[in-house]
Scaffold this motif. Structure first.
Motif, PDB file in Angstrom:
ATOM      1  N   GLY A  71      67.671 -23.738   5.954  1.00  0.00           N
ATOM      2  CA  GLY A  71      68.255 -25.070   5.868  1.00  0.00           C
ATOM      3  C   GLY A  71      69.660 -25.079   5.305  1.00  0.00           C
ATOM      4  O   GLY A  71      70.485 -25.925   5.684  1.00  0.00           O
ATOM      5  N   TYR A  72      69.970 -24.142   4.424  1.00  0.00           N
ATOM      6  CA  TYR A  72      71.319 -24.090   3.849  1.00  0.00           C
ATOM      7  C   TYR A  72      72.331 -23.581   4.871  1.00  0.00           C
ATOM      8  O   TYR A  72      73.474 -24.029   4.895  1.00  0.00           O
ATOM      9  CB  TYR A  72      71.321 -23.200   2.598  1.00  0.00           C
ATOM     10  CG  TYR A  72      70.439 -23.737   1.503  1.00  0.00           C
ATOM     11  CD1 TYR A  72      70.834 -24.831   0.734  1.00  0.00           C
ATOM     12  CD2 TYR A  72      69.194 -23.168   1.255  1.00  0.00           C
ATOM     13  CE1 TYR A  72      70.019 -25.335  -0.261  1.00  0.00           C
ATOM     14  CE2 TYR A  72      68.366 -23.665   0.256  1.00  0.00           C
ATOM     15  CZ  TYR A  72      68.780 -24.749  -0.497  1.00  0.00           C
ATOM     16  OH  TYR A  72      67.962 -25.250  -1.479  1.00  0.00           O
ATOM     17  N   ALA A 108      69.821 -20.702  -1.664  1.00  0.00           N
ATOM     18  CA  ALA A 108      68.380 -20.536  -1.485  1.00  0.00           C
ATOM     19  C   ALA A 108      67.749 -19.699  -2.590  1.00  0.00           C
ATOM     20  O   ALA A 108      66.547 -19.816  -2.851  1.00  0.00           O
ATOM     21  CB  ALA A 108      68.090 -19.896  -0.130  1.00  0.00           C
ATOM     22  N   LEU A 109      68.530 -18.860  -3.245  1.00  0.00           N
ATOM     23  CA  LEU A 109      67.980 -18.012  -4.303  1.00  0.00           C
ATOM     24  C   LEU A 109      67.284 -18.836  -5.382  1.00  0.00           C
ATOM     25  O   LEU A 109      66.207 -18.476  -5.860  1.00  0.00           O
ATOM     26  CB  LEU A 109      69.096 -17.167  -4.930  1.00  0.00           C
ATOM     27  CG  LEU A 109      69.592 -15.997  -4.097  1.00  0.00           C
ATOM     28  CD1 LEU A 109      70.889 -15.449  -4.684  1.00  0.00           C
ATOM     29  CD2 LEU A 109      68.532 -14.905  -4.024  1.00  0.00           C
ATOM     30  N   ASN A 150      59.968 -20.292   2.520  1.00  0.00           N
ATOM     31  CA  ASN A 150      59.794 -19.555   3.774  1.00  0.00           C
ATOM     32  C   ASN A 150      60.848 -18.474   3.944  1.00  0.00           C
ATOM     33  O   ASN A 150      61.160 -18.073   5.054  1.00  0.00           O
ATOM     34  CB  ASN A 150      59.834 -20.513   4.970  1.00  0.00           C
ATOM     35  CG  ASN A 150      59.325 -19.852   6.241  1.00  0.00           C
ATOM     36  OD1 ASN A 150      58.590 -18.869   6.189  1.00  0.00           O
ATOM     37  ND2 ASN A 150      59.722 -20.367   7.380  1.00  0.00           N
ATOM     38  N   HIS A 151      61.384 -17.967   2.846  1.00  0.00           N
ATOM     39  CA  HIS A 151      62.450 -16.977   2.932  1.00  0.00           C
ATOM     40  C   HIS A 151      61.926 -15.548   2.744  1.00  0.00           C
ATOM     41  O   HIS A 151      60.726 -15.315   2.653  1.00  0.00           O
ATOM     42  CB  HIS A 151      63.558 -17.331   1.946  1.00  0.00           C
ATOM     43  CG  HIS A 151      64.420 -18.463   2.412  1.00  0.00           C
ATOM     44  ND1 HIS A 151      63.907 -19.710   2.700  1.00  0.00           N
ATOM     45  CD2 HIS A 151      65.756 -18.546   2.660  1.00  0.00           C
ATOM     46  CE1 HIS A 151      64.886 -20.501   3.106  1.00  0.00           C
ATOM     47  NE2 HIS A 151      66.012 -19.828   3.082  1.00  0.00           N
ATOM     48  N   ALA A 152      62.853 -14.601   2.695  1.00  0.00           N
ATOM     49  CA  ALA A 152      62.514 -13.176   2.789  1.00  0.00           C
ATOM     50  C   ALA A 152      61.855 -12.642   1.523  1.00  0.00           C
ATOM     51  O   ALA A 152      62.186 -13.039   0.406  1.00  0.00           O
ATOM     52  CB  ALA A 152      63.780 -12.378   3.090  1.00  0.00           C
ATOM     53  N   ILE A 153      60.940 -11.691   1.729  1.00  0.00           N
ATOM     54  CA  ILE A 153      60.356 -10.925   0.628  1.00  0.00           C
ATOM     55  C   ILE A 153      60.665  -9.434   0.759  1.00  0.00           C
ATOM     56  O   ILE A 153      60.397  -8.669  -0.150  1.00  0.00           O
ATOM     57  CB  ILE A 153      58.833 -11.135   0.527  1.00  0.00           C
ATOM     58  CG1 ILE A 153      58.131 -10.697   1.826  1.00  0.00           C
ATOM     59  CG2 ILE A 153      58.501 -12.588   0.190  1.00  0.00           C
ATOM     60  CD1 ILE A 153      56.611 -10.678   1.730  1.00  0.00           C
TER      61      ILE A 153
END
Length: 330
Positions: free
Chosen positions: A120-121, A140-141, A147-150
């Motif tokens: 979204g950003y 986003a951090l 729903n972001h990266a792992i």
């Protein structure tokens, strides 16, 4: 939307020349991602070079027993092709899991591989974003990142890659072919997407001005028993929160070969090499499937609100491999 010029390419070399003559130009295939980004102001090309009519719309067998898929093949045609369904069922399943039928009718193979994150950003030009504007930061951090990266992220970007097709093609060791002003080239999909590092705006290893001409999928007998499983927050037309492309060959109860790739957990489709090494040669049992998933996910670095993805992916790997092993035992 910024005003832009439009030109239809007549042949591959002409398309490459048109882009080379105008650094503000972009190739246009189905436009299902690019046009949306133009509407939001994320993408602002001065010229669109339409490549949809180029002779890149065929799916053909290779002499080695694989398939060559042209870059302008639509997602719908790819999913429905009888040889894709027979040889690589996980690829058909991955394509059908993506978007709506109307979008699959327009979207192309080349464009699918180049689609950009749905963070979204990134999509909101009023917000900072290192992927869109290097050096501005990654909100986003500390912000919305469920729903972001792992896996494979950095302090510069934690966005995920949205392609379902790309996950399946990564498991299949596909190779991307392209054309430049200096001639043709190719990139294994494993090298096609760049690690995010401190340059998240550089997403692929394609040379500047390159036109994707196709994807070659090598023969993979293991893919005859394969599956793509996608988890999402609603039943249809949603991007994954986690996905697995898996192929399994079991002989006398022992894993002879396995292919695994993860989606929606990294900035690129994630080939699960550690899991494959752990599982190869082991009994095809749930506890070993779980151990393989744990070996891959040991590198996970979840954020405040997305640690659920570690458990989700572990359970997904076990479920899909168990199903494939049970099929092999019948």
């Amino acid at each position: 939307m910024k005003e832009f010029a439009y030109q239809r390419a007549e042949d591959v070399s002409g398309a490459v020349a048109l882009l080379g003559a105008d650094p503000d130009a972009r190739f246009l295939g189905g436009g299902t991602n690019l046009v949306d980004l133009m509407k939001s102001g994320v993408e602002r090309p001065g010229r669109l070079v339409d490549v949809r009519q180029l002779p890149l719309g065929a799916i053909e067998s290779t002499p080695e027993g694989g398939l060559r898929i042209g870059a302008t093949v639509t997602n719908s045609d790819l999913a429905a092709h009888p040889e894709v369904r027979r040889r690589y069922p996980l690829l058909t399943q991955a394509v059908l899991a993506g978007a709506s039928g109307q979008l699959r009718n327009m979207a192309t193979v080349g464009g699918n591989l180049l689609q950009r994150t749905r963070c979204g950003y990134f999509a909101d030009v009023t917000k900072p974003c290192n992927k869109r504007e290097p050096g501005t930061g990654c909100p986003a951090l500390e912000g919305e990142h469920h729903n972001h990266a792992i896996l494979g992220a950095s302090e510069h970007c934690v966005a995920t890659h949205p392609s379902d097709m790309g996950v399946a093609l990564t498991a299949l060791d596909a190779v991307v072919t392209y054309e430049t002003a200096d001639g043709p080239g190719e990139l294994p999909l494993a090298d096609f997407y760049l690690p995010v590092g401190d340059t998240p705006h550089r997403e692929t290893a394609l040379p500047p001005g390159a036109l994707i001409t196709g994807v070659t999928v090598p023969p993979a007998p293991v893919a005859a028993r394969s599956r793509y499983r996608k988890v999402r927050e609603r039943a249809s037309y949603a991007f994954a929160i986690g996905s697995v492309a898996a192929a399994l060959d079991v002989s006398d109860g022992v894993v002879r070969e396995v292919r695994l790739a993860f989606g929606a957990v990294a900035s690129r489709p994630w080939r699960a090499r550690a899991a494959e090494r752990t599982l190869t040669g082991a009994p095809a049992e749930a506890e070993n499937f779980a151990a393989a998933a744990d070996a891959e996910l040991a590198a996970a670095r979840p954020l405040r609100d997305n640690a659920y993805k570690v458990t989700l992916m572990r359970n997904l790997v076990v479920a899909v491999l168990t199903e494939l092993a049970e099929e092999a035992a019948r």
